[in-house]
Write a protein that holds these residues in place. Structure first.
Motif, mmCIF file in Angstrom:
data_model
loop_
_atom_site.group_PDB
_atom_site.id
_atom_site.type_symbol
_atom_site.label_atom_id
_atom_site.label_comp_id
_atom_site.label_asym_id
_atom_site.label_seq_id
_atom_site.Cartn_x
_atom_site.Cartn_y
_atom_site.Cartn_z
ATOM 1 N N MET A 1 -10.803 -5.064 11.035
ATOM 2 C CA MET A 1 -10.813 -4.764 9.623
ATOM 3 C C MET A 1 -10.306 -3.338 9.388
ATOM 4 S SD MET A 1 -11.810 -7.446 8.233
ATOM 5 C CE MET A 1 -11.690 -8.742 9.430
ATOM 6 N N ALA A 2 -9.570 -3.160 8.319
ATOM 7 C CA ALA A 2 -8.957 -1.869 8.036
ATOM 8 C C ALA A 2 -9.314 -1.403 6.626
ATOM 9 C CB ALA A 2 -7.449 -1.973 8.184
ATOM 10 N N SER A 3 -9.495 -0.113 6.472
ATOM 11 C CA SER A 3 -9.783 0.473 5.165
ATOM 12 C C SER A 3 -8.499 0.536 4.335
ATOM 13 C CB SER A 3 -10.354 1.877 5.343
ATOM 14 O OG SER A 3 -9.353 2.741 5.856
ATOM 15 N N VAL A 4 -8.649 0.913 3.080
ATOM 16 C CA VAL A 4 -7.487 1.078 2.197
ATOM 17 C C VAL A 4 -6.550 2.127 2.782
ATOM 18 C CG1 VAL A 4 -6.732 1.893 -0.072
ATOM 19 C CG2 VAL A 4 -8.661 0.305 0.099
ATOM 20 N N GLU A 5 -7.103 3.251 3.209
ATOM 21 C CA GLU A 5 -6.283 4.341 3.751
ATOM 22 C C GLU A 5 -5.512 3.902 5.001
ATOM 23 O OE1 GLU A 5 -6.951 8.702 5.775
ATOM 24 O OE2 GLU A 5 -8.362 8.064 4.226
ATOM 25 N N VAL A 6 -6.196 3.224 5.908
ATOM 26 C CA VAL A 6 -5.546 2.745 7.130
ATOM 27 C C VAL A 6 -4.468 1.728 6.791
ATOM 28 C CG1 VAL A 6 -5.928 1.422 9.260
ATOM 29 C CG2 VAL A 6 -7.494 3.269 8.643
ATOM 30 N N SER A 7 -4.758 0.837 5.858
ATOM 31 C CA SER A 7 -3.784 -0.182 5.455
ATOM 32 C C SER A 7 -2.539 0.446 4.849
ATOM 33 C CB SER A 7 -4.424 -1.160 4.472
ATOM 34 O OG SER A 7 -5.473 -1.859 5.093
ATOM 35 N N LEU A 8 -2.708 1.469 4.016
ATOM 36 C CA LEU A 8 -1.562 2.152 3.424
ATOM 37 C C LEU A 8 -0.708 2.812 4.504
ATOM 38 C CD1 LEU A 8 -3.283 3.764 0.319
ATOM 39 C CD2 LEU A 8 -1.544 1.957 0.277
ATOM 40 N N LYS A 9 -1.354 3.462 5.470
ATOM 41 C CA LYS A 9 -0.617 4.100 6.566
ATOM 42 C C LYS A 9 0.127 3.063 7.391
ATOM 43 C CE LYS A 9 -3.534 8.164 6.959
ATOM 44 N NZ LYS A 9 -4.546 8.888 7.745
ATOM 45 N N GLU A 10 -0.503 1.917 7.618
ATOM 46 C CA GLU A 10 0.145 0.856 8.384
ATOM 47 C C GLU A 10 1.363 0.305 7.637
ATOM 48 O OE1 GLU A 10 -1.053 -3.415 10.353
ATOM 49 O OE2 GLU A 10 -2.625 -1.937 10.008
ATOM 50 N N MET A 11 1.254 0.182 6.315
ATOM 51 C CA MET A 11 2.385 -0.296 5.524
ATOM 52 C C MET A 11 3.547 0.693 5.588
ATOM 53 S SD MET A 11 0.145 -1.774 2.314
ATOM 54 C CE MET A 11 1.452 -1.845 1.126
ATOM 55 N N MET A 12 3.250 1.975 5.459
ATOM 56 C CA MET A 12 4.309 2.982 5.424
ATOM 57 C C MET A 12 4.936 3.207 6.804
ATOM 58 S SD MET A 12 4.931 3.953 2.370
ATOM 59 C CE MET A 12 5.857 5.456 2.632
ATOM 60 N N ALA A 13 4.114 3.256 7.844
ATOM 61 C CA ALA A 13 4.627 3.548 9.178
ATOM 62 C C ALA A 13 5.117 2.302 9.905
ATOM 63 C CB ALA A 13 3.550 4.234 10.018
ATOM 64 N N GLY A 14 4.514 1.158 9.599
ATOM 65 C CA GLY A 14 4.808 -0.049 10.357
ATOM 66 C C GLY A 14 5.858 -0.957 9.754
ATOM 67 N N ILE A 15 6.335 -0.631 8.558
ATOM 68 C CA ILE A 15 7.322 -1.485 7.900
ATOM 69 C C ILE A 15 8.587 -0.661 7.666
ATOM 70 C CG2 ILE A 15 7.855 -2.905 5.883
ATOM 71 C CD1 ILE A 15 4.837 -3.486 5.635
ATOM 72 N N GLU A 16 9.639 -1.047 8.352
ATOM 73 C CA GLU A 16 10.918 -0.338 8.284
ATOM 74 C C GLU A 16 11.426 -0.260 6.838
ATOM 75 O OE1 GLU A 16 14.090 1.749 9.900
ATOM 76 O OE2 GLU A 16 12.414 0.901 11.042
ATOM 77 N N GLY A 17 11.809 0.942 6.421
ATOM 78 C CA GLY A 17 12.372 1.141 5.091
ATOM 79 C C GLY A 17 11.346 1.351 3.994
ATOM 80 N N ALA A 18 10.055 1.442 4.338
ATOM 81 C CA ALA A 18 9.015 1.629 3.317
ATOM 82 C C ALA A 18 9.187 2.975 2.622
ATOM 83 C CB ALA A 18 7.632 1.518 3.939
ATOM 84 N N MET A 19 9.149 2.940 1.293
ATOM 85 C CA MET A 19 9.289 4.152 0.488
ATOM 86 C C MET A 19 7.981 4.520 -0.220
ATOM 87 S SD MET A 19 12.927 3.161 -1.272
ATOM 88 C CE MET A 19 12.946 4.587 -2.338
ATOM 89 N N GLY A 20 7.143 3.532 -0.448
ATOM 90 C CA GLY A 20 5.873 3.757 -1.126
ATOM 91 C C GLY A 20 5.004 2.532 -1.028
ATOM 92 N N ALA A 21 3.680 2.763 -1.034
ATOM 93 C CA ALA A 21 2.737 1.657 -0.923
ATOM 94 C C ALA A 21 1.507 1.961 -1.763
ATOM 95 C CB ALA A 21 2.338 1.439 0.537
ATOM 96 N N ALA A 22 0.869 0.894 -2.239
ATOM 97 C CA ALA A 22 -0.351 1.056 -3.029
ATOM 98 C C ALA A 22 -1.242 -0.165 -2.862
ATOM 99 C CB ALA A 22 -0.006 1.240 -4.511
ATOM 100 N N VAL A 23 -2.533 0.069 -3.042
ATOM 101 C CA VAL A 23 -3.508 -1.005 -3.172
ATOM 102 C C VAL A 23 -4.000 -0.898 -4.606
ATOM 103 C CG1 VAL A 23 -5.704 -1.966 -2.400
ATOM 104 C CG2 VAL A 23 -4.166 -0.908 -0.737
#
Length: 124
Positions: A1-23
């Protein structure tokens, strides 16, 4: 299980071309957390605006009598992809993940796959 903060970091760092993310909470339009963005990409404004997109889609589905759940919504611009993925499990009702991708640097299929994985692991 991941927190909001961890999930946002995973979206930005783990997805090529990510420019911004939000929950985002689509009942209120408020972002529970954001990461990335720029002067021309205000994620809090985008979160509120995309809340209206989800509400319109839900209304349209009701009017058409469509059964089932929305998995994700894709908005394609000339240089960006905007992905909206509803959170379906473990208290995520009323929340969605929002991801902005640079169209030239991203693989849409992989981004959707990875966003699905983040959605499955997030705990609110």
């Amino acid at each position: 299980m991941a927190s909001v903060e961890v999930s946002l970091k995973e979206m930005m760092a783990g997805i090529e071309g990510a420019m911004g993310a939000a929950v985002v909470d689509y009942t209120s339009g408020m972002a529970l957390g954001t990461l990335g963005g720029s002067k021309t990409l205000d994620l809090t404004i985008a979160a509120a605006g995309n809340t209206d997109v989800i509400r319109a889609m839900v209304r349209t589905m009701e009017q058409l009598g469509l059964k089932g759940q929305i998995e994700d919504i894709l908005i394609t611009l000339d240089s960006q992809y905007h992905l909206i993925r509803l959170i379906t499990g473990r208290g995520g009702n009323g929340l969605f993940l929002y991801l902005v991708l640079d169209k030239a640097r991203s693989n849409l299929a992989m981004a959707r796959h990875q966003l699905k994985r983040v959605e499955a692991q997030i705990e609110i």
